[in-house]
Design an enzyme around this catalytic site. Structure first.
Site, PDB file in Angstrom:
ATOM      1  N   HIS A 234       0.847  -1.194   0.000  1.00  0.00           N
ATOM      2  CA  HIS A 234       0.000   0.000   0.000  1.00  0.00           C
ATOM      3  C   HIS A 234       0.887   1.250   0.000  1.00  0.00           C
ATOM      4  O   HIS A 234       1.746   1.414   0.863  1.00  0.00           O
ATOM      5  CB  HIS A 234      -0.961   0.002   1.186  1.00  0.00           C
ATOM      6  CG  HIS A 234      -2.030   1.028   1.009  1.00  0.00           C
ATOM      7  ND1 HIS A 234      -3.201   0.768   0.330  1.00  0.00           N
ATOM      8  CD2 HIS A 234      -2.060   2.342   1.324  1.00  0.00           C
ATOM      9  CE1 HIS A 234      -3.916   1.877   0.268  1.00  0.00           C
ATOM     10  NE2 HIS A 234      -3.252   2.836   0.859  1.00  0.00           N
ATOM     11  N   ALA A 235       0.661   2.126  -0.988  1.00  0.00           N
ATOM     12  CA  ALA A 235       1.560   3.255  -1.206  1.00  0.00           C
ATOM     13  C   ALA A 235       1.616   4.195  -0.003  1.00  0.00           C
ATOM     14  O   ALA A 235       0.603   4.464   0.637  1.00  0.00           O
ATOM     15  CB  ALA A 235       1.104   4.036  -2.438  1.00  0.00           C
ATOM     16  N   HIS A 264       0.046  11.542  -6.057  1.00  0.00           N
ATOM     17  CA  HIS A 264      -0.520  11.612  -4.707  1.00  0.00           C
ATOM     18  C   HIS A 264       0.596  11.547  -3.656  1.00  0.00           C
ATOM     19  O   HIS A 264       0.673  12.385  -2.756  1.00  0.00           O
ATOM     20  CB  HIS A 264      -1.515  10.457  -4.504  1.00  0.00           C
ATOM     21  CG  HIS A 264      -2.061  10.381  -3.111  1.00  0.00           C
ATOM     22  ND1 HIS A 264      -3.266  10.940  -2.756  1.00  0.00           N
ATOM     23  CD2 HIS A 264      -1.555   9.837  -1.978  1.00  0.00           C
ATOM     24  CE1 HIS A 264      -3.479  10.737  -1.463  1.00  0.00           C
ATOM     25  NE2 HIS A 264      -2.450  10.068  -0.962  1.00  0.00           N
ATOM     26  N   GLU A 265       1.457  10.569  -3.779  1.00  0.00           N
ATOM     27  CA  GLU A 265       2.527  10.388  -2.783  1.00  0.00           C
ATOM     28  C   GLU A 265       3.512  11.546  -2.812  1.00  0.00           C
ATOM     29  O   GLU A 265       3.952  12.026  -1.773  1.00  0.00           O
ATOM     30  CB  GLU A 265       3.251   9.056  -3.007  1.00  0.00           C
ATOM     31  CG  GLU A 265       2.361   7.813  -2.829  1.00  0.00           C
ATOM     32  CD  GLU A 265       1.613   7.792  -1.512  1.00  0.00           C
ATOM     33  OE1 GLU A 265       2.110   8.350  -0.514  1.00  0.00           O
ATOM     34  OE2 GLU A 265       0.506   7.224  -1.469  1.00  0.00           O
ATOM     35  N   HIS A 268       2.541  14.447  -0.768  1.00  0.00           N
ATOM     36  CA  HIS A 268       2.913  14.367   0.654  1.00  0.00           C
ATOM     37  C   HIS A 268       4.344  14.862   0.845  1.00  0.00           C
ATOM     38  O   HIS A 268       4.632  15.666   1.718  1.00  0.00           O
ATOM     39  CB  HIS A 268       2.832  12.908   1.143  1.00  0.00           C
ATOM     40  CG  HIS A 268       1.434  12.386   1.302  1.00  0.00           C
ATOM     41  ND1 HIS A 268       0.477  13.021   2.041  1.00  0.00           N
ATOM     42  CD2 HIS A 268       0.846  11.242   0.852  1.00  0.00           C
ATOM     43  CE1 HIS A 268      -0.651  12.306   2.028  1.00  0.00           C
ATOM     44  NE2 HIS A 268      -0.459  11.224   1.308  1.00  0.00           N
ATOM     45  N   GLU A 292      -3.738  14.838   2.127  1.00  0.00           N
ATOM     46  CA  GLU A 292      -4.156  13.872   1.105  1.00  0.00           C
ATOM     47  C   GLU A 292      -4.555  14.540  -0.214  1.00  0.00           C
ATOM     48  O   GLU A 292      -4.665  13.882  -1.245  1.00  0.00           O
ATOM     49  CB  GLU A 292      -5.328  13.030   1.625  1.00  0.00           C
ATOM     50  CG  GLU A 292      -5.003  12.195   2.860  1.00  0.00           C
ATOM     51  CD  GLU A 292      -3.801  11.282   2.682  1.00  0.00           C
ATOM     52  OE1 GLU A 292      -3.492  10.898   1.535  1.00  0.00           O
ATOM     53  OE2 GLU A 292      -3.158  10.959   3.698  1.00  0.00           O
ATOM     54  N   HIS A 392      -6.562   0.392   5.491  1.00  0.00           N
ATOM     55  CA  HIS A 392      -6.624   1.401   6.547  1.00  0.00           C
ATOM     56  C   HIS A 392      -7.338   0.913   7.803  1.00  0.00           C
ATOM     57  O   HIS A 392      -7.141   1.475   8.880  1.00  0.00           O
ATOM     58  CB  HIS A 392      -7.290   2.673   6.013  1.00  0.00           C
ATOM     59  CG  HIS A 392      -6.576   3.251   4.831  1.00  0.00           C
ATOM     60  ND1 HIS A 392      -6.587   2.640   3.599  1.00  0.00           N
ATOM     61  CD2 HIS A 392      -5.808   4.358   4.691  1.00  0.00           C
ATOM     62  CE1 HIS A 392      -5.865   3.362   2.743  1.00  0.00           C
ATOM     63  NE2 HIS A 392      -5.383   4.402   3.384  1.00  0.00           N
ATOM     64  N   TYR A 402      -9.574  11.235   3.437  1.00  0.00           N
ATOM     65  CA  TYR A 402      -9.648  11.027   1.986  1.00  0.00           C
ATOM     66  C   TYR A 402     -10.941  11.589   1.412  1.00  0.00           C
ATOM     67  O   TYR A 402     -10.993  12.015   0.265  1.00  0.00           O
ATOM     68  CB  TYR A 402      -9.511   9.546   1.633  1.00  0.00           C
ATOM     69  CG  TYR A 402      -8.204   8.952   2.089  1.00  0.00           C
ATOM     70  CD1 TYR A 402      -7.013   9.270   1.454  1.00  0.00           C
ATOM     71  CD2 TYR A 402      -8.160   8.088   3.182  1.00  0.00           C
ATOM     72  CE1 TYR A 402      -5.805   8.739   1.887  1.00  0.00           C
ATOM     73  CE2 TYR A 402      -6.957   7.552   3.621  1.00  0.00           C
ATOM     74  CZ  TYR A 402      -5.785   7.879   2.968  1.00  0.00           C
ATOM     75  OH  TYR A 402      -4.593   7.360   3.396  1.00  0.00           O
TER      76      TYR A 402
HETATM   77  O1  X8Z Z   1      -4.232   5.215   0.928  1.00  0.00           O
HETATM   78  C1  X8Z Z   1      -4.214   6.007   0.006  1.00  0.00           C
HETATM   79  C2  X8Z Z   1      -2.870   6.551  -0.488  1.00  0.00           C
HETATM   80  C3  X8Z Z   1      -1.842   6.539   0.559  1.00  0.00           C
HETATM   81  S1  X8Z Z   1      -2.001   7.814   1.736  1.00  0.00           S
HETATM   82  C4  X8Z Z   1      -2.376   5.697  -1.619  1.00  0.00           C
HETATM   83  N1  X8Z Z   1      -5.368   6.367  -0.612  1.00  0.00           N
HETATM   84  C5  X8Z Z   1      -6.669   5.856  -0.203  1.00  0.00           C
HETATM   85  C6  X8Z Z   1      -6.819   4.375  -0.518  1.00  0.00           C
HETATM   86  O2  X8Z Z   1      -5.992   3.828  -1.263  1.00  0.00           O
HETATM   87  O3  X8Z Z   1      -7.765   3.758  -0.030  1.00  0.00           O
HETATM   88  C7  X8Z Z   1      -5.478   7.311  -1.726  1.00  0.00           C
HETATM   89  C8  X8Z Z   1      -6.923   7.292  -2.115  1.00  0.00           C
HETATM   90  C9  X8Z Z   1      -7.664   6.644  -0.989  1.00  0.00           C
HETATM   91 ZN    ZN Z   2      -1.902   9.789   0.994  1.00  0.00          ZN
END
Ligand code: X8Z
Ligand code: ZN
Length: 493
Positions: A234-235, A264-265, A268, A292, A392, A402
């Site tokens: 997960h990024a 996105h990254e 940050h 975010e 998450h 988000y």
């Molecule tokens: O978790 C993330 C990022 C890392 S902060 C990739 N996002 C959420 C997800 O993947 O569920 C970005 C969009 C929503």
């Molecule tokens: Zn993020």
């Protein structure tokens, strides 16, 4: 700290062990259809099936296969809730959810009301998109699989969590309005490797006036999935020393979705570097939704015009293909909205005790239906623990951020486009190369958390309230088109 530890040492140790084990279970998660001795599929493998297969049976198996990682987490999750709530109460909060809601320069209840207000603003747009997608899927799969009388089955939307529907765009593409290009195909054809994709992102920020990333970023980041060990793919983005040691960690694949996630990254990282001159107390974003939203704001400027400017696209599609472009983006950003909201609605109910462990999964699917209008592919029970199959939840990362970001990024985009002198429709605006927009953005980023977030918002946009009119304006042509298409079809669920 997202999960507060209780004072008691034994309990605090137990809590950190549980959290580590939940994260690790998620990171190690795989599905082995022929048993543990046979070939196993990683989350990336399963996501590829969800994205590309059009066989409902195969999709259902991949979906259920991944969700099978979660039932063993359930007991530990329930124990985590008890221990973390104890920690929250010791610091003066009613529970962990109340603690999470207290981070927005307003009373926790006012914050929930704010989220509901924003959701009411955007709900009609979501409902129009949902209705269109549902009848198109009914056409494709038949009434036995999808029906206008029921919520959409969660395994048909091109994504493991039904949070981003871009992958089913080919099933929904408007006739005569297709943009005629697919960034995934371009990345493959031009053999742009993961590091190369990251360089495109970096160059965008540099075009706004931000300094290049440090050499250590390129040396210490993880861009691809290691073959020899399990990692959390997960990024994420990191600021190790609050000076220059910025990194990202991602398992990049050659696809459009990851191109967006890279931006996105990097958002940050550039935010982190901009506020690192603040005193340690203020080295954070104005609120977590801002963090975010930055990279996503930049990604909104990845328009066909921009792709042409950087040599990735030969011909800019004509205005007559705007509906296709907007549809593709809405399948990501508009489809996401109710999902972005419901994860923490569920957790707030769990932490407050309104939902008890006997009802975890039931409450989860009630929210999925209420907000997203989706249903599980097959009957679920309390033997399952479907929330745990989302990163998450297993990793205890708050999620309302988000949802906020999904709204804020359009507000930021609109302000930056204005700053750059742009006059046309919002969805064709790119701030690439525009130093005025860059300076305006930097002004807000450099404030960090030194002022309440409405002031940071004002520094960038001149507005003091979070406001969904920008996202509605952005998608207005699509909304009108969807409502036309939906005539004679059932809308809402
Ligand atoms: O978790 C993330 C990022 C890392 S902060 C990739 N996002 C959420 C997800 O993947 O569920 C970005 C969009 C929503
Ligand atoms: Zn993020």
């Amino acid at each position: 700290m997202d999960i507060p530890a209780p004072r008691d040492t034994a309990e605090s140790t137990e809590l950190s062990q549980i959290n580590a084990s939940l994260q690790s279970d998620y990171g190690k998660g795989k599905w082995c259809p022929d048993g543990p001795q046979g070939k196993c599929l990683s989350l990336n493998d399963l996501e590829r099936i969800m994205a590309t297969s059009r066989d409902p049976k195969e999709l259902e198996r991949a979906w259920a296969g991944w969700h099978a990682i979660a039932p063993p987490m359930r007991k530990r999750y329930a124990r985590m809730v008890v221990l973390a709530n104890k920690g929250a109460r010791e610091t003066g909060f009613a529970d962990v959810g109340a603690m999470w809601r207290s981070n927005y320069d307003m009373a926790p209840d006012a914050f929930s009301a704010e989220l509901d207000r924003l959701w009411q603003q955007v709900r009609p747009l979501y409902v129009s998109l949902h209705a269109y997608v549902r009848w198109k899927l009914e056409e494709k799969y038949g009434t036995g699989v999808v029906s206008e009388d029921r919520p959409i089955p969660a395994h048909l939307l091109g994504n493991m969590w039904s949070q981003d529907w871009t992958n089913i765009y080919p099933l929904l593409a408007p006739a005569n309005a297709d943009p005629g290009y697919d960034l995934t195909e371009i990345l493959k054809a031009k053999k742009i490797e993961p590091v190369g994709m990251v360089h495109y992102g970096e160059r965008f920020f540099m075009s706004l006036g931000f300094a290049a990333l440090p050499q250590t970023f390129w040396e210490r980041s993880m861009f691809t999935k290691p073959q020899d060990r399990d990692v959390v793919c997960h990024a994420s983005a990191w600021d190790i020393d609050y000076v220059e040691d910025l990194r990202i960690k991602m398992c990049i694949e050659q696809k459009s979705e990851d191109f967006t996630t890279i931006h996105h990254e990097l958002g940050h990282n550039f935010y982190q570097r901009a506020y690192d001159t603040q005193s340690p107390l203020f080295r954070n974003s104005a609120n977590d939704g801002f963090h975010e939203a930055i990279g996503d704001t930049i990604a909104l400027s990845v328009t066909p015009e921009y792709l042409k400017q950087i040599g990735l696209l030969e011909n800019v599609p004509p205005a007559s293909s705007d509906i296709g472009l907007l549809m593709k983006r809405a399948l990501d950003k508009v489809a996401f909205l109710p999902f972005g909201l419901l994860i923490d609605k569920w957790r707030w109910e769990v932490f407050s005790g309104q939902v008890t462990p006997e009802n975890y999964n039931k409450a989860w699917w009630e929210l999925r239906e209420k907000y997203q209008g989706i249903a599980p592919p097959s009957a679920r029970s309390e033997e399952d623990f479907d929330p745990g199959a989302k990163y998450h939840v297993a990793a205890n990362v708050p999620y309302a951020r988000y949802f906020l970001a999904a709204i804020l990024q359009y507000q930021f985009h609109r302000a930056l486009c204005r700053e750059s002198g742009y006059k046309g429709p919002l969805h064709r605006c790119s701030i690439y190369n525009n130093k005025e927009a860059g300076a305006r953005l930097n002004k807000m980023l450099a404030m960090g958390e030194s002022r309440p977030w409405p002031e940071a918002l004002e520094a960038l946009t001149g507005e003091k309230q979070m406001d969904a009119t920008a996202i509605l304006e952005y998608y207005a042509p699509l909304k009108q088109w969807l409502d036309e298409q939906n005539k004679g079809h059932k809308v809402d669920w």
